[in-house]
Design a protein around this motif. Sequence first.
Motif, short mmCIF file in Angstrom:
data_model
loop_
_atom_site.label_atom_id
_atom_site.label_comp_id
_atom_site.label_asym_id
_atom_site.label_seq_id
_atom_site.Cartn_x
_atom_site.Cartn_y
_atom_site.Cartn_z
N GLN A 1 -23.31 -0.04 -17.43
CA GLN A 1 -22.90 -0.43 -16.19
C GLN A 1 -23.98 0.40 -15.09
O GLN A 1 -24.18 1.39 -15.53
N VAL A 2 -24.45 -0.30 -14.11
CA VAL A 2 -25.22 0.56 -13.14
C VAL A 2 -24.15 0.75 -11.91
O VAL A 2 -23.46 0.07 -11.52
N ALA A 3 -24.62 2.13 -11.38
CA ALA A 3 -23.66 2.39 -10.27
C ALA A 3 -24.29 1.99 -9.01
O ALA A 3 -25.56 1.97 -9.02
N GLU B 1 -21.42 -1.73 -11.68
CA GLU B 1 -21.64 -3.05 -11.84
C GLU B 1 -22.24 -3.45 -13.08
O GLU B 1 -23.14 -2.56 -13.83
N LYS B 2 -22.17 -4.48 -13.63
CA LYS B 2 -22.65 -5.08 -14.59
C LYS B 2 -24.25 -5.33 -14.09
O LYS B 2 -24.57 -5.91 -13.04
N MET B 3 -25.24 -4.99 -15.07
CA MET B 3 -26.58 -4.97 -14.82
C MET B 3 -26.99 -6.56 -14.81
O MET B 3 -26.80 -7.21 -15.55
N SER B 4 -27.60 -7.01 -13.76
CA SER B 4 -28.15 -8.30 -13.92
C SER B 4 -29.14 -8.51 -12.77
O SER B 4 -29.15 -7.87 -11.61
N PRO C 1 -18.02 2.60 -22.15
CA PRO C 1 -19.16 2.18 -21.23
C PRO C 1 -20.03 3.37 -20.66
O PRO C 1 -19.47 4.35 -20.13
N LEU C 2 -21.08 3.13 -20.41
CA LEU C 2 -22.30 4.32 -19.88
C LEU C 2 -22.70 3.82 -18.47
O LEU C 2 -22.84 2.68 -18.42
N VAL C 3 -22.46 4.74 -17.51
CA VAL C 3 -22.84 4.44 -15.99
C VAL C 3 -24.26 4.98 -15.91
O VAL C 3 -24.49 6.23 -16.12
N PHE C 4 -25.10 4.02 -15.54
CA PHE C 4 -26.63 4.58 -15.14
C PHE C 4 -26.65 4.50 -13.67
O PHE C 4 -26.22 3.56 -12.79
N GLY C 5 -27.28 5.67 -13.13
CA GLY C 5 -27.54 5.67 -11.64
C GLY C 5 -27.87 7.14 -11.49
O GLY C 5 -28.13 8.01 -12.25
N GLU C 6 -28.45 7.33 -10.16
CA GLU C 6 -29.10 8.57 -9.86
C GLU C 6 -28.29 9.91 -9.84
O GLU C 6 -28.73 10.81 -10.22
N LYS C 7 -27.23 9.77 -9.28
CA LYS C 7 -26.17 10.76 -9.60
C LYS C 7 -25.92 11.27 -11.20
O LYS C 7 -26.11 12.42 -11.31
N ARG C 8 -25.80 10.37 -11.90
CA ARG C 8 -25.49 10.41 -13.39
C ARG C 8 -26.86 11.16 -14.10
O ARG C 8 -26.56 11.97 -15.00
#
Length: 494
Positions: free
Chosen positions: A266-268, A276-279, A312-319
């Motif tokens: 998932q994308v933060a 959110e789901k990546m799309s 689920p793995l969250v992908f984002g700048e903070k993570r």
Amino acid sequence: MLKIYSTQHRKKVDFKPVHEGKIGMYVCGPTVYNRIHIGNARTFLSFDIIRRYLEWSGYDVTFVQNVTDVDDKIINRAAEENTTAAEIAKKYTDLFIEDMHAAGVKDPDIRPKATEEIDAMIELVQSLVDKGHAYVEDGDVYFDVRSFKGYGSLSGRDVEDAESGHRELQADGQGLEERKHAEADFALWKAAKPGEPSWDSPWGPGRPGWHIECSAMSHKYLGLPFDIHGGGSDLVFPHHENERAQSMCGYENDFANYWMHAGMLQVANDESGKNEKMSKSLNNFVLLYEALEQVKPNVLRMLVLQTHYRSPLVFGEKRLSEAESALTRIETAIKNIDWKLQNQSDKSEIGTKAIDDACTKAKEKFIEAMDDDFNTSLALAEIFELVGVINTEIGKSEINKDTAPAIEKAKSLITELMGVFGIEFSADEKDSGEFEALAEKLGIEIKGDAEKSILDVRAEARANKNFELADKIRDTLAEAGYTIEDTPQGSRIV
């Protein structure tokens, strides 16, 4: 004992390999019509880590990963780029391998391509037709789902649920062939269409369906049954369900003993605070090579390690920032150990027993965590526990010849365990050109090594109480991202 969560049994089960000391492992590879995105990468990184741990544990692992190089998506991409499907497949196969190497993922032992295994697929399809599990309609061959009583046991669906699932796929634009006897039936072989790649078969020219290739390849290279079949959780249905059905019916044997599936990515969304789901429609679609232009491979790998592979793995700048900080903490500990070992003193008050005990505990708990369905986040926590003990001990005192062996042992264990995760630490090589530029900016004459020259001038300035110059050197280095650390053994730039 190693326990693995079995998708089919919906619980953790004891792992027992087909052949003692050996593991046959098949992980579904890419359909090569584009560069892979970070969601794909999460799956491939997770199974790379699992494979590395199994090998470190002493198993002889045969790792097979296919390449789907004939598919509707490839054909469509070729039309868009006004080229051939074969050229598209080669281009993106090469780029996939390049991306995997950039991410530090080991090559599989065997990487079969669908177009090179057509004979094995035709043989399996013919076996299914002969045994009454498949039927032919105008050059197409379909698997009869209702001929296999075990259909649905992997995904937890009965045939009616499966047919509902296929209607969902139709709604998603994947199509529903009118010639099928039932909605859940799926294509084993597709009759050739004008301009598409095709191969001769007993049912006329055509090409394989998507599911059949993995069955034929895993049988050919691993034999049946084999140990572990892996992939993303989005493959459980219909791909793996169909793969299992056709394999068990065609080869009249068990298929994979353990089904493993990695969770989705998932994308933060920093604005909404939601994941959110990546799309592409949400403008949050990130390709792996794009991500690696922003972060180091080890940071991305650390992000993967911090979440259990099934979650689920969250992908984002903070993570990513958190993952980078965690990695830096370990890297800094290694650098501090190296500095202390290189600059030993005559005295030392380091508690070697505390370090030895921490090493023993860390390794035991690391194995315990990884043997519990590859719990990388807990295993990583044990490494941090060891790092904490070492930081405390070497922060108390210096290292001498009597305490050095315990510290070297601890460093070796940290690097070994992180190596199991695919993270290696390179030597701390500073940019000599940057220090030469800093020396020139400060008006310092370089005598041999630029870094040493800067430190020597600073030491002389402090001895002469020229604090203005000493502070200028400190501040100039700080602007460049460096800190001067003073120790009983001398000063260093970190």
